[in-house]
Design an enzyme around this catalytic site. Structure first.
Site, PDB file in Angstrom:
ATOM      1  N   MET A  76       0.821  -1.208   0.000  1.00 20.53           N
ATOM      2  CA  MET A  76       0.000   0.000   0.000  1.00 20.53           C
ATOM      3  C   MET A  76       0.862   1.267   0.000  1.00 20.53           C
ATOM      4  O   MET A  76       2.078   1.211   0.183  1.00 20.53           O
ATOM      5  CB  MET A  76      -0.912  -0.002   1.229  1.00 20.53           C
ATOM      6  CG  MET A  76      -1.912  -1.147   1.248  1.00 20.53           C
ATOM      7  SD  MET A  76      -2.955  -1.169   2.724  1.00 20.53           S
ATOM      8  CE  MET A  76      -3.920   0.323   2.510  1.00 20.53           C
ATOM      9  N   HIS A  77       0.198   2.396  -0.209  1.00 22.03           N
ATOM     10  CA  HIS A  77       0.730   3.745   0.038  1.00 22.03           C
ATOM     11  C   HIS A  77       1.734   4.260  -0.990  1.00 22.03           C
ATOM     12  O   HIS A  77       2.092   5.437  -0.956  1.00 22.03           O
ATOM     13  CB  HIS A  77       1.384   3.835   1.425  1.00 22.03           C
ATOM     14  CG  HIS A  77       0.593   3.238   2.535  1.00 22.03           C
ATOM     15  ND1 HIS A  77      -0.705   3.598   2.804  1.00 22.03           N
ATOM     16  CD2 HIS A  77       0.920   2.280   3.458  1.00 22.03           C
ATOM     17  CE1 HIS A  77      -1.144   2.903   3.850  1.00 22.03           C
ATOM     18  NE2 HIS A  77      -0.184   2.095   4.254  1.00 22.03           N
ATOM     19  N   ASP A 231      -2.705  -5.072   0.725  1.00 21.53           N
ATOM     20  CA  ASP A 231      -2.162  -6.362   1.156  1.00 21.53           C
ATOM     21  C   ASP A 231      -2.853  -6.951   2.385  1.00 21.53           C
ATOM     22  O   ASP A 231      -3.209  -8.139   2.393  1.00 21.53           O
ATOM     23  CB  ASP A 231      -0.648  -6.272   1.374  1.00 21.53           C
ATOM     24  CG  ASP A 231      -0.211  -5.085   2.221  1.00 21.53           C
ATOM     25  OD1 ASP A 231      -1.080  -4.384   2.784  1.00 21.53           O
ATOM     26  OD2 ASP A 231       1.006  -4.852   2.310  1.00 21.53           O
TER      27      ASP A 231
END
Length: 477
Positions: A76-77, A231
């Site tokens: 992520m991110h 995830d």
């Protein structure tokens, strides 16, 4: 058959499942991280495509003519910046990159961010990364036509279409997490608009169709590609943690206490992550600690032993001793939100031997997880069933300590893959068939480890000593 692709930090994993969700084939391709400066962490999106080519080529050797859908999971991110021709402008800034800590602190000081996103603006999230680019690489910022998360760059390659889904988008700081939509106010605060963001779908919905060129190359039809999940949300789909009260504790390098919710109940001050889940109308919360098995491996290296042997020689669960361990080897997320705090052994004495040190490390991580449980409870989240996953779950001593400290039985699944790739494959099946949560049942349970009632009071007292040591350490950092 259905394919799940999980774009991790260290590699891309692919899994092929049948209609009954049995695992038919797996494939992996490694990835490397570039750290050009202290605190930076980057990857080249071209490497993701090469890894996906490799994984799909490996799976194609098993025959893919019966595949009916593809699902995506991923780290992520990350900030993947594209120009108007979909060319990558710079390496992707990853989730564990801390260069934007000043920008994150400035954003978090503006109450709009917590109010709308439901979360603290952490340096690892996407929005502060874009602010760093705007200040330090203004020419690239001005050329940015689309901002994609890592797995969504794979989606663009697979389908030729932009897309994102709710669980991953919630980790950008730009999502109105309650409304499950981009926030125009927060995007404008970053100098962006909806035009730079991909359309949103739910994780179990179709986001596009596989491009004909790729379908022909791999010997399958133009199948749908599901929205997928970040995830941890995808892992929860794989583990069947989809309804309120269900939770899992992951004892990996870091530790995660993940709980599903059927409502939105944020409390940013707890440092609990409140994100959309990968299924419509559901959310989830996570308490995150930065060192779980990482702490045990550190101690094993310190005493020159193997981590597995340290835990296997402990015998039955004992009451916590005087020696306490705080597992803050590199800062902490939940509930402290403190990047500078560091760990400690406290209460060392002549009687502290290697086994006592091992127990103290396991207890310290256990109490950090209890802190996460307490932070989740402060938001109103209750845990009625708890599944254990990750490498640390092989230690029954550790699981009994967790069960006793939390007052909650811990279920150990029959051996299997409950990670992001499996969850992504389940989401592909949902998208292709119109199914929902019924296609994400919990795994078969091998055994249940109950709290040790005789030691419950001793573990409560041990947690109180842990909190006192935590307060003392915070005063020193």
């Amino acid at each position: 058959m259905y394919i799940g692709l999980d774009l991790g930090t260290s590699g891309l994993k692919g899994i092929l499942i049948g209609e009954d969700q049995s695992i038919l084939a797996e494939a992996n391709a490694p990835l490397e991280v570039s750290r050009p400066q202290d605190g930076w962490s980057e990857q080249a999106p071209a490497d993701w495509i090469a890894a996906a080519e490799s994984v799909m080529g490996q799976l194609a050797a098993h025959g893919l003519s019966d595949v009916r859908g593809i699902g995506l999971s991923g780290q992520m991110h990350g900030a993947t910046l594209l120009d108007a021709q979909d060319q990558v402008l710079r390496p992707c800034i990853l989730w564990n990159d801390t260069r934007s800590h000043e920008e994150a602190a400035e954003m978090d000081a503006d109450p709009r961010w917590r109010e709308i996103s439901g979360n603290i603006v952490f340096p690892g999230f996407t929005a502060p990364k874009l602010e760093w680019v705007r200040r330090n690489e203004p020419d690239l910022f001005d050329k940015t036509a689309k901002v994609l998360l890592p797995k969504d760059y794979l989606r663009l390659w697979l389908t030729g279409e932009y897309g994102a889904e709710m669980s991953d988008a919630a980790g950008t700081s730009w999502l109105d997490t309650a409304a499950r939509d981009w926030s125009d106010d927060l995007l404008a605060a970053s100098g962006l608009s909806r035009h730079e963001m991909p359309p949103l779908v739910e994780g179990s919905e179709v986001s596009g169709q596989l491009r004909a060129e790729l379908a022909q190359r791999w010997g399958l039809d133009q199948v749908p590609v599901a929205g997928g999940g970040g995830d941890n949300a995808a892992s929860a789909i794989g583990a069947g943690v989809v309804r309120a009260g269900q939770a899992f504790v992951s004892l990996g390098t870091s530790g995660v206490l993940f709980a599903a919710n059927d409502g939105y109940q944020p409390d940013p001050a707890t440092a609990v992550h409140t994100f959309c889940h990968a299924l419509p109308g559901t959310w989830h919360q996570m308490g995150v600690i930065l060192a779980a098995t990482d702490a045990l491996n550190w101690y094993a290296g310190l005493v020159g032993e193997d981590a597995a042997s340290l835990t296997s020689d402990l015998g039955p669960l004992q009451a916590p001793g005087k020696t306490r361990f705080l597992p803050y080897l590199g800062g902490e997320r939940t509930p402290l939100n403190d990047a500078s705090i560091r760990g400690a052994f406290i209460g060392l004495e002549h009687a502290t031997d290697q086994a006592a040190g091992s127990r103290a490390v396991l207890e310290g991580v256990t109490y950090a997880i209890r802190d996460c449980r307490d932070a989740l409870a402060a938001t109103g989240t209750q845990i009625t069933s708890l599944l254990a996953v990750g490498g640390g779950s092989r230690s029954d001593y550790w699981l009994e300590a967790i069960a006793t400290a939390l007052g909650t039985s811990v279920q150990v699944p029959v051996a299997g893959d409950f990670g992001g790739a499996f969850g992504a494959a389940r989401l592909a099946q949902m998208a292709a068939t119109g199914g929902g949560a019924e296609l994400a049942p919990p795994p078969q349970i091998a055994r249940t480890i109950d709290p040790n009632a005789a030691l419950a009071e001793a573990f409560d007292e041990g947690h109180a000593r842990f909190k006192a040591a935590q307060a003392a350490i915070k005063g020193l950092t």
